[in-house]
Scaffold this active site. Sequence first.
Site, short mmCIF file in Angstrom:
data_model
loop_
_atom_site.label_atom_id
_atom_site.label_comp_id
_atom_site.label_asym_id
_atom_site.label_seq_id
_atom_site.Cartn_x
_atom_site.Cartn_y
_atom_site.Cartn_z
N CYS A 82 -25.04 -13.93 -36.29
CA CYS A 82 -26.33 -14.62 -36.11
C CYS A 82 -26.09 -16.12 -35.95
CB CYS A 82 -27.24 -14.37 -37.31
SG CYS A 82 -27.78 -12.66 -37.44
N CYS A 164 -29.81 -12.80 -33.07
CA CYS A 164 -30.45 -13.03 -34.36
C CYS A 164 -30.22 -14.46 -34.80
CB CYS A 164 -29.91 -12.04 -35.40
SG CYS A 164 -28.11 -11.95 -35.47
#
Length: 264
Positions: A82, A164
């Site tokens: 992420c 993400c």
Amino acid sequence: SQRQQPPEPLHWQGAGTTDSISEIVLGRCFTYTRVKRPELRDKNCPAIWNAFKAAFLFKDQCNITEEDYQPLQYLANQTLPCNKFLYWSKAYTLVHQYTKVQQEMFTLEDTLLGYMADGLDWCGDPGTSEMNHKSCPHWRKDCGNNPKSVFWKMASKWFADAACGVVHVMLNGSLGKPAFQQTSTFGSVEVHNLHPDRVPLLEAWVMHDIGGNFSDSCSGSSINELRSLLNKRKIHLMCQDDYKPVRLVQCVSHSEHSSCSLTK
Ligand code: C8R
């Protein structure tokens, strides 16, 4: 009964399949999974190459679908950290110079899927089991649903769908055209496939060539279009002109320029 393929022109308008593509793709797969990212050493490169070919060989070269590339996407899949996704539009050279130095960040070409296909041309010769080394469909002059265009659309969708955290995009403010264009892959595929529940914020970097045009910037209308598209999807936009770490990469070749002095 015999399956009839629709007739194809003798010559398409686009470049033919890259010479030695099987060696290149297989070699890149092994380099990526055994040298660059050994944590992916369990990937089966021969199977990946077979899935790549099977997506388009023996098929109508103007009717390739994203489903055709599903087995390849599945075999080449990898999880990415992420906050490290970096998209781009019309900034190919600079973005890859940057990720070469900032190795924590990933563009699509820094993933296995994008790494294998980067810079290559390919298509099949439907009458045979062979690639067409003479010509391939040009996305505008021949047809959009050709093997290469559909591949990049599938790969870009995958790369946005997987994102993400805070994501980034590098845009080109020196094009003489809007830095953000809804017709680009970034504007037509990636923006629409980010998941608002996983991606709260997109940070845009509008970069300008040193000594080049200043034709668009964070305060221009194309960035505002991007902002409203994202806000409709509940994703926030932040924008920076000439993000310093990327500007420093540009300064390697323009160290005398005033914007490259340390105090600037
Ligand atoms: N992406 C799309 N196209 C890609 C690509 C890639 O990663 N890598 C290559 N080599 N290409 P552009 P864009 C090829 O107009 O349309 C992803 C394809 O042939 O400058 O906004 C990537 O994740 C394609 O036609 O940019 C990135 O964020 C052109 O280069 C966007 O989509 C696309 O070049 C970039 O796509």
